[in-house]
Design a protein around this motif. Structure first.
Motif, mmCIF file in Angstrom:
data_model
loop_
_atom_site.group_PDB
_atom_site.id
_atom_site.type_symbol
_atom_site.label_atom_id
_atom_site.label_comp_id
_atom_site.label_asym_id
_atom_site.label_seq_id
_atom_site.Cartn_x
_atom_site.Cartn_y
_atom_site.Cartn_z
ATOM 1 N N ALA A 131 0.853 -1.195 0.000
ATOM 2 C CA ALA A 131 0.000 0.000 0.000
ATOM 3 C C ALA A 131 0.884 1.239 0.000
ATOM 4 C CB ALA A 131 -0.903 0.012 1.232
ATOM 5 N N ARG A 132 0.579 2.161 -0.894
ATOM 6 C CA ARG A 132 1.283 3.450 -0.936
ATOM 7 C C ARG A 132 0.245 4.517 -0.626
ATOM 8 N NH1 ARG A 132 3.152 3.024 -5.753
ATOM 9 N NH2 ARG A 132 5.076 2.044 -5.112
ATOM 10 N N ILE A 133 0.514 5.317 0.404
ATOM 11 C CA ILE A 133 -0.426 6.327 0.871
ATOM 12 C C ILE A 133 0.185 7.706 0.653
ATOM 13 C CG2 ILE A 133 -1.837 7.077 2.831
ATOM 14 C CD1 ILE A 133 -2.120 4.051 2.189
ATOM 15 N N TYR A 171 -6.882 3.142 8.197
ATOM 16 C CA TYR A 171 -6.105 2.041 7.622
ATOM 17 C C TYR A 171 -6.274 0.779 8.466
ATOM 18 C CZ TYR A 171 -1.957 -0.239 5.614
ATOM 19 O OH TYR A 171 -1.092 -1.109 4.990
ATOM 20 N N ARG A 183 4.158 -1.092 3.314
ATOM 21 C CA ARG A 183 3.502 0.212 3.186
ATOM 22 C C ARG A 183 4.524 1.336 3.130
ATOM 23 N NH1 ARG A 183 -0.543 2.792 7.750
ATOM 24 N NH2 ARG A 183 -0.139 4.922 7.197
ATOM 25 N N THR A 221 4.219 5.661 3.284
ATOM 26 C CA THR A 221 3.357 6.830 3.448
ATOM 27 C C THR A 221 4.179 8.062 3.111
ATOM 28 O OG1 THR A 221 2.129 5.714 5.196
ATOM 29 C CG2 THR A 221 1.874 8.093 5.047
ATOM 30 N N GLU A 224 -4.627 9.934 -1.109
ATOM 31 C CA GLU A 224 -4.691 9.011 -2.240
ATOM 32 C C GLU A 224 -4.063 7.709 -1.789
ATOM 33 O OE1 GLU A 224 -2.720 8.593 -6.633
ATOM 34 O OE2 GLU A 224 -3.545 10.541 -6.071
ATOM 35 N N VAL A 225 -4.683 6.597 -2.159
ATOM 36 C CA VAL A 225 -4.198 5.277 -1.773
ATOM 37 C C VAL A 225 -3.972 4.461 -3.036
ATOM 38 C CG1 VAL A 225 -4.718 3.169 -0.484
ATOM 39 C CG2 VAL A 225 -5.496 5.382 0.386
ATOM 40 N N ASP A 226 -2.807 3.835 -3.137
ATOM 41 C CA ASP A 226 -2.423 2.993 -4.265
ATOM 42 C C ASP A 226 -2.131 1.607 -3.697
ATOM 43 O OD1 ASP A 226 -1.377 2.003 -6.656
ATOM 44 O OD2 ASP A 226 0.549 2.977 -6.385
ATOM 45 N N LEU A 227 -2.858 0.572 -4.145
ATOM 46 C CA LEU A 227 -2.673 -0.781 -3.619
ATOM 47 C C LEU A 227 -2.143 -1.712 -4.696
ATOM 48 C CD1 LEU A 227 -6.060 -1.256 -1.716
ATOM 49 C CD2 LEU A 227 -3.871 -0.539 -0.759
#
Length: 62
Positions: free
Chosen positions: A7-9, A24, A37, A39, A52-55
């Motif tokens: 996960a990239r936040i 989260y 992860r 952030t 924005e969240v990239d999974l």
């Protein structure tokens, strides 16, 4: 969400929005199976978003 491996936040107001962890944790409640992860605090997101969240999701385990 159990197949999420990364996960990239992105947080527009990093200091203020780091409370994002409480949200989260609702989606990833098992501390033994957390995805990797990153952030990142940034100055601007598209459409004036605050988060924005990239999974990255892997194959389900049989």
């Amino acid at each position: 969400m159990s197949n999420c491996v990364f996960a990239r936040i992105y947080l527009k107001n990093f200091e203020q929005d780091y409370a994002f962890n409480t949200v989260y944790d609702r989606y990833f409640p098992d501390d033994d199976r957390l995805p990797a992860r990153t952030t990142v605090g940034i100055s601007m997101l598209g459409r004036n978003a605050l988060v924005e969240v990239d999974l990255v999701v892997g194959q389900p385990t049989p």
